[in-house]
Write an enzyme that holds these catalytic residues in place. Structure first.
Site, PDB file in Angstrom:
ATOM      1  N   ASP A 320     149.299 -20.331   7.442  1.00 61.05           N
ATOM      2  CA  ASP A 320     150.237 -19.222   7.282  1.00 61.05           C
ATOM      3  C   ASP A 320     150.598 -19.059   5.801  1.00 61.05           C
ATOM      4  OD1 ASP A 320     151.321 -21.801   7.849  1.00 61.05           O
ATOM      5  OD2 ASP A 320     153.282 -20.936   8.273  1.00 61.05           O
ATOM      6  N   GLU A 506     151.544 -29.821  -2.330  1.00 64.24           N
ATOM      7  CA  GLU A 506     151.039 -29.462  -1.007  1.00 64.24           C
ATOM      8  C   GLU A 506     149.688 -28.769  -1.089  1.00 64.24           C
ATOM      9  OE1 GLU A 506     153.170 -26.458   1.104  1.00 64.24           O
ATOM     10  OE2 GLU A 506     153.621 -25.308  -0.686  1.00 64.24           O
TER      11      GLU A 506
END
Length: 604
Positions: A320, A506
């Site tokens: 996403d 990340e």
């Protein structure tokens, strides 16, 4: 977090400054495999939520919905309706700070210098791995009951968060976190993390996206079975396996009954069953309420509801957001996630079916073994029929609207290699597909797509789980040189980021070593759970043959360093000038005081 820098880096640092057979399953009592919207009158719906999110008091929409309430909902709503103070004052008087419902937890099985470090030959990489290992102490949390209510879903055991804005555990992240914990020797901590997920399945019938009530309408890629496999391979804990298997049945039932569709092939007429991501919701995500409202403001009510459904479904994918889910490949307003049959989701479920079958064989349950073996065979036939492309040798998503494969490059095309779906296929064609798209030529790993549209699961971003899937897949097909090279690039990029920024991220830029990725709904986050887990996993495999080459890091950060150096030189010059001037002034001060004293004496 402290990072003891290797001696060799000091120079650079100075410069930097289908139908499920219920009879076969033993389902836990009082469990329900139903995902439903959050209906909380403050955190998920209502005027209070809308007012606070529209006010933009917080830069991140997630902040408010992670703030525990000091009073019950009725009292809080009454105080909101009668307030005479600012919103900021209202929030301070009625809510605790975001994340107050969790506390740091020190794992009892943490050891400062775990055994795996001895197998990393390069001094700098060993120091790097040691520093990553120590980050686990900063990411383990436990639930803290506070106030009258919060969105946190209580857990029976300590858990590991990704880091940054993510104050709760996330489902598929946790697989690579468990991998890293096992490498670090935190076996009991890993077991407790898995126990939390099993608890969630028993309670809700599936693993939610994360441990917040606003995540209870969706899951994420189903990696729980793989966690059980990794843990069992490490411990041979048969008792735990026997406890877990009926719960894996229950999660599998969720994906089979609530996330699967029957499809008829347009040319062969064959009918198969495959899984999709499709969240049942028609409201904006509470944690991204403002973003969803602004995206849909031009639509009709029905259009809004559909887009909310498609957005939440994309969140369930873990990707996403990405052009992969957009009908026009560029605009999020064309998102159509539930019309896509994802190759990676079905590859994961195939791997789960194969693994659960083998685990049931270990415990002597032939009926369940045969059932899951048949399920795996049926899914493989479906994947071959709809997703495998014999012309380019890889697998592609299937579009339910166009009734054809989507052959644009997505890194998900290689996940079936990890799931061992390649038997009987042309391995050479698979490697040619990588070469054709230049996928192995990027300096910092494999990007998720080749489209640059400012979504975080698009170019140039490279993500840890993708690298892990592809490295493992290449190992499976004996493309060991390519696997080694990809692992080397990813380890080097993470190492360069650590040297330059003293952080793990990340996501990273596939084109520039060590540079964090960008795009998406929030700034890049540090921590970072799955990144750390993948690096530790890869270093245990390749650490005996890799060396840290900091010249590559300097080359990547060179332009940034040049600008930084000019700035540092200017600041130091100004400081020097101030010190010189100050010195002259200080010399004159004693003389002035002496003259003043003399004047005062004369006046007396």
């Amino acid at each position: 977090m402290p990072h003891p820098l290797p001696t060799t880096t000091l120079l650079y640092i100075s410069l930097l400054c289908a139908t499920f057979l219920a009879a076969f399953l033993s389902l836990p009592p009082n469990s329900s495999s139903s995902a439903a919207d959050c209906t909380h009158p403050i955190y998920c719906t209502g005027e209070l939520l809308a007012t606070i999110q529209k006010s933009r008091i917080f830069n991140d929409s997630k902040t408010f919905v992670d703030m525990p309430m000091r009073y019950d909902s009725e009292t809080t709503l009454r105080r909101f309706e009668s307030r005479t103070t600012s919103l900021e004052r209202f929030l301070a008087d009625n809510f605790y700070a975001a994340g107050s419902d969790v506390l740091p937890h020190t794992p009892a099985d943490f050891r400062d210098y775990p055994a795996f470090l001895h197998h990393i030959n390069d001094y700098n990489l060993r120091k790097f791995a040691h520093s990553i290992h120590r980050i686990w102490k900063d990411l383990v949390r436990e639930h803290r009951p506070i106030g009258k209510d919060s969105t946190f879903l209580p857990l029976p055991y300590p858990f590991v968060v990704p880091g940054g804005r993510f104050r709760e555990f996330y489902y598929w992240d946790t697989f690579w976190i468990v991998e890293g914990l096992l490498v670090s020797g935190l076996v009991h901590t890993a077991k407790n993390v898995i126990r939390n997920l099993l608890y969630m399945v028993e309670k809700f019938g599936f693993v939610p996206n994360g441990t917040r009530t606003y995540f209870l309408n969706r899951s994420q890629p189903p990696m729980l079975t793989q966690m059980i496999v990794s843990y069992f391979d490490r411990t041979n804990d048969m008792e735990f396996l026997k406890q877990a298997l009926p719960i894996l049945d229950l999660e599998y039932k969720f994906w089979l009954e609530q996330r699967s569709v029957d499809i008829t092939h347009p040319t062969s007429g064959e009918k198969h069953n495959l899984a999709i991501y499709s969240v049942v919701t028609d409201i904006p995500r509470p944690e991204s309420w403002l973003e969803d409202i602004e995206l849909t403001e031009h639509l009709s009510d029905e259009g809004k509801k559909n887009l909310f459904h498609q957005i939440a479904s994309a969140c369930e994918t873990g990707w996403d957001f990405s052009s992969r889910w957009f009908a026009d490949r560029t605009q999020m307003s064309t998102i159509q996630t539930s019309n896509v049959v994802p190759v990676d989701l079905n590859a994961i479920l195939y791997k789960n079916e194969k693994n659960i079958a083998e685990l049931y064989k270990l415990v002597g349950n032939k009926q369940k073994h045969d059932y899951y073996t048949n399920q795996a065979q049926a899914r493989r036939a479906a994947i071959d029929a709809f997703m495998y492309n014999p012309e380019d040798g890889v697998w592609h998503d299937w579009d339910l609207k166009t009734h054809k494969q989507e052959t644009e490059f997505y890194a998900s095309a290689y996940v079936p290699l990890w799931a061992e779906l390649y038997h009987g296929k042309n391995i050479g064609l698979m490697l040619q597909h990588m070469k054709k798209h230049g996928i192995l030529s990027f300096a910092g790993g494999i990007p998720t797509t080749l489209r640059k549209i400012q979504q975080q699961w698009d170019f140039p971003n490279a993500w840890a789980p993708i690298q892990w899937f592809v490295v493992k897949g290449l190992q499976n097909i004996k493309a060991n040189n390519q696997a080694y090279e990809l692992a080397r690039k990813w380890i080097t990029s993470n190492y360069c980021g650590w040297v330059a920024k003293n952080s793990m991220f990340e996501k990273y830029n596939a084109s520039r070593l060590g540079v964090p990725g960008g795009g998406g709904e929030y700034v890049v986050q540090e921590g970072f759970g799955w990144t750390n887990g993948v690096i530790l996993s890869l270093l245990t495999e390749y650490g005996d043959s890799l060396n840290a080459d900091e010249r590559l890091c300097f080359a990547s950060y060179g332009p940034v360093l040049s600008t930084t150096l000019l700035g540092v030189f200017f600041v130091l010059s100004v400081v020097a000038l101030v010190l010189v001037c100050t010195k002259e002034t200080l010399i004159q001060i004693p003389e002035g005081i002496t003259n003043l004293k003399k004047s005062l004496l004369r006046s007396e």
